[in-house]
Scaffold this active site. Sequence first.
Site, mmCIF file in Angstrom:
data_model
loop_
_atom_site.group_PDB
_atom_site.id
_atom_site.type_symbol
_atom_site.label_atom_id
_atom_site.label_comp_id
_atom_site.label_asym_id
_atom_site.label_seq_id
_atom_site.Cartn_x
_atom_site.Cartn_y
_atom_site.Cartn_z
ATOM 1 N N GLU A 224 -6.248 5.355 8.122
ATOM 2 C CA GLU A 224 -5.968 6.738 7.703
ATOM 3 C C GLU A 224 -7.200 7.366 7.061
ATOM 4 O OE1 GLU A 224 -2.390 5.915 5.462
ATOM 5 O OE2 GLU A 224 -1.407 5.397 7.346
ATOM 6 N N SER B 4 3.640 -1.865 10.486
ATOM 7 C CA SER B 4 5.091 -1.952 10.647
ATOM 8 C C SER B 4 5.669 -3.327 10.320
ATOM 9 C CB SER B 4 5.500 -1.512 12.056
ATOM 10 O OG SER B 4 5.158 -0.148 12.242
ATOM 11 N N GLU C 220 -5.258 -4.365 11.163
ATOM 12 C CA GLU C 220 -4.223 -3.342 11.256
ATOM 13 C C GLU C 220 -4.397 -2.545 12.549
ATOM 14 O OE1 GLU C 220 -2.447 -2.487 7.156
ATOM 15 O OE2 GLU C 220 -4.005 -1.022 7.537
ATOM 16 N N GLY D 189 2.746 2.581 10.709
ATOM 17 C CA GLY D 189 3.728 3.636 10.468
ATOM 18 C C GLY D 189 4.485 4.077 11.711
ATOM 19 N N ASN E 222 0.870 -1.182 0.000
ATOM 20 C CA ASN E 222 0.000 0.000 0.000
ATOM 21 C C ASN E 222 0.907 1.232 0.000
ATOM 22 O OD1 ASN E 222 -1.823 2.041 0.504
ATOM 23 N ND2 ASN E 222 -2.218 1.440 2.646
ATOM 24 N N HIS F 193 -9.375 1.716 5.662
ATOM 25 C CA HIS F 193 -8.037 1.943 6.221
ATOM 26 C C HIS F 193 -8.117 2.990 7.332
ATOM 27 C CE1 HIS F 193 -3.853 3.013 6.607
ATOM 28 N NE2 HIS F 193 -3.558 1.881 6.006
ATOM 29 N N LYS G 42 0.221 4.341 -0.443
ATOM 30 C CA LYS G 42 -0.357 5.592 0.093
ATOM 31 C C LYS G 42 -0.031 6.760 -0.856
ATOM 32 C CE LYS G 42 0.048 3.447 4.576
ATOM 33 N NZ LYS G 42 0.250 3.541 5.997
#
Length: 252
Positions: free
Chosen positions: A96, A212, A166, A172, A9, A94, A11
């Site tokens: 985000e 991660s 996730e 991240g 992914n 997701h 991003k």
Amino acid sequence: MRKKIIIGNWKMNNDKQETENFLLKLKNKTWNKEIEVKVSPSFVSLENAQKILRNSPVEVVAQNMHYEKNGAFTGEISCKMLKSINVNSVIIGHSERRTLFYENEDIIKRKIKTALNNEMKVIFCFGESLEDRNKKKHIKTITKQLDVIMSDLKTNQRNQIILAYEPIWAIGTGLNATPEQAQQIHKHVREEIATAFNKNLANSVQILYGGSLKPNNSEEIFSKPDIDGGLIGGASLSFDDFYSIIRSIDKK
Ligand code: PGA
């Protein structure tokens, strides 16, 4: 036997040239045919990525889409637009998108329905916050996130979903869930699905881990029985790291 899946992914990273350089290298690499490798570049690179990967087993996946068919939604992309360039899978839910773009469960549900009604595969992300985990509410949060989505779908549509656990605190941040923590959640999700729907679905649904993942932790995480692969952000930007992660699932 569930197939293993590795998804990069990207991003909001990699411009046209960077996408091209990466994919030309990936196209020349080999791995066990049973492993499905997918990449998710930005919208502007989807079509070019499709062209580069035309004779390759690597699938191109979209990072997002709108739930409406078309209309006055400045800046948005429809399912039909994606399908018109042969993109048949999309990441939805997701963290985000949930936190930075305020996508709530209603929006996520609509997106999933639109995608599935148009025969697109969905990679559905879910996971708890650090606060949930510290308060030992993580199982409850995850159960709810999944319930909202899965119970609203038609039986045949549930097979079109790939799940991606996730944990938000691991995305991240360099803090990955331990293999045991991830396995515990994946096992729990399968049990929930078996109880709510049926054992066949529980055994066949692919559940990826994301947060991660790196070449130095992926092999151990992928060694767990209920983890079917990974959704990789940061490490998927480095060709060598991404390829190492693909190879690490090959060893399983
Ligand atoms: P990360 O991102 O690998 O950089 O933690 C994972 C994701 O957001 O899917």
